[in-house]
Design an enzyme around this catalytic site. Sequence first.
Site, PDB file in Angstrom:
ATOM      1  N   LYS A 193      69.413  -7.858 -59.111  1.00  0.00           N
ATOM      2  CA  LYS A 193      68.463  -6.749 -58.938  1.00  0.00           C
ATOM      3  C   LYS A 193      67.119  -7.202 -59.496  1.00  0.00           C
ATOM      4  CE  LYS A 193      67.692  -2.495 -57.536  1.00  0.00           C
ATOM      5  NZ  LYS A 193      67.595  -2.237 -56.075  1.00  0.00           N
ATOM      6  N   ASP A 226      72.096  -3.451 -54.041  1.00  0.00           N
ATOM      7  CA  ASP A 226      72.232  -2.288 -53.157  1.00  0.00           C
ATOM      8  C   ASP A 226      72.390  -2.735 -51.702  1.00  0.00           C
ATOM      9  OD1 ASP A 226      69.653  -3.268 -53.418  1.00  0.00           O
ATOM     10  OD2 ASP A 226      68.692  -1.306 -53.496  1.00  0.00           O
ATOM     11  N   ASP A 250      81.915  -6.597 -60.535  1.00  0.00           N
ATOM     12  CA  ASP A 250      82.940  -5.562 -60.626  1.00  0.00           C
ATOM     13  C   ASP A 250      82.875  -4.655 -59.399  1.00  0.00           C
ATOM     14  OD1 ASP A 250      84.891  -3.836 -61.509  1.00  0.00           O
ATOM     15  OD2 ASP A 250      83.821  -3.186 -63.300  1.00  0.00           O
ATOM     16  N   ASP A 254      85.596  -5.107 -56.030  1.00  0.00           N
ATOM     17  CA  ASP A 254      86.447  -3.953 -55.722  1.00  0.00           C
ATOM     18  C   ASP A 254      86.178  -3.434 -54.314  1.00  0.00           C
ATOM     19  OD1 ASP A 254      87.708  -4.103 -58.121  1.00  0.00           O
ATOM     20  OD2 ASP A 254      86.807  -2.330 -59.002  1.00  0.00           O
TER      21      ASP A 254
END
Length: 361
Positions: A193, A226, A250, A254
């Site tokens: 980011k 994002d 993470d 997932d």
Amino acid sequence: MSKNYKIILLPGDGIGPEVIDEAVKVLNTVSGKFDFTFTFTRQLAGGAAIDEVNNPMPNEVIELCKNSDAVLLGAVGGTKWDHLTGELRPESGLLKIRKELGVFANLRPVSIPHSLAENSPLRPEAVSGLDLLTVRELTGGIYFGKPVGESGYGKEKKVWNTMIYSVSEIERVAKVAFEWAKKRNGKVTSVDKANVLEVSRLWRDTVNSLHQLQYSDVELDHMYIDNAAMQMVINPRQFDVILTGNIFGDILSDASATLGGSLGLLPSASVGGSVGLFEPVHGSAPDIAGTGKANPLAMILSAAMMLESFNENDAANLIKLGVEKVLNDGYRSSDLWKDGYHLSSTEELGSLTSKFILELS
């Protein structure tokens, strides 16, 4: 003279012992086709260790793991131990062993053969043939950064966590990603980011510098978290190796885990120390333990990742081909079964994989 690998088995709880038995079966089969052997040693971990010695990861087990070539872990935890807290929880044993082994990079591959594309929540054509690997930094970032704290009361109460990375932490996990990309399709997508976070700007600069100095033969691009999350559901096949920090990894790993329609197919590895830890993504599933319904393929594929860490790539590929043939021939565990397929038990799936390995070799 053949190589002998010393493997510590931590079957753990629930379905862990069942799936690890099938992985051992497959490893013994494939070793018979190559110039290496295994010495397996079973030890207690998780709830089973709590019941026996009141410690989810005994120190003597850790020492055995440190002196092994690799560790295979089934799964730990379950409702039986949910009342426990702190260091007595089965899951705390996982944090302990990861720390003691010095592993800092978590590898989460997702591979979806054409025969399983219909199980995905996405359109089959969006995921058919997908093969991506997420390399997540495991021991730094906001989950471990200091200071952590709180102050004030009521509406003035504040809490804080700290995201922190050093150049050396970024470099070491980036090297893992680049090295894996060289074994695969030669592309790394680094996710950060950097438009907002100072720590992400250091991450991007460090990855770029390492790329230029040592890995210019690997394609590198960058993506904001994002956008990466959106691309994971729009066009996941664009990715080869995803490199990212702890919290972003993470999230993305997932998200990628849902693409195949079942956790029972997803292996993982934690590497970077002297000894790697290999385990399926799924949990201990105590509700189906002992019923023969558990899917052992994630554990079997974790064993294949272990072989890759030994550079036994031909043997690892043979295991993956065996698993793919099991699926292509229509054999399914209960989590994947639909009308028209062969419903197979845990033991049957391990035996079928072994059978196809012998036929394919």
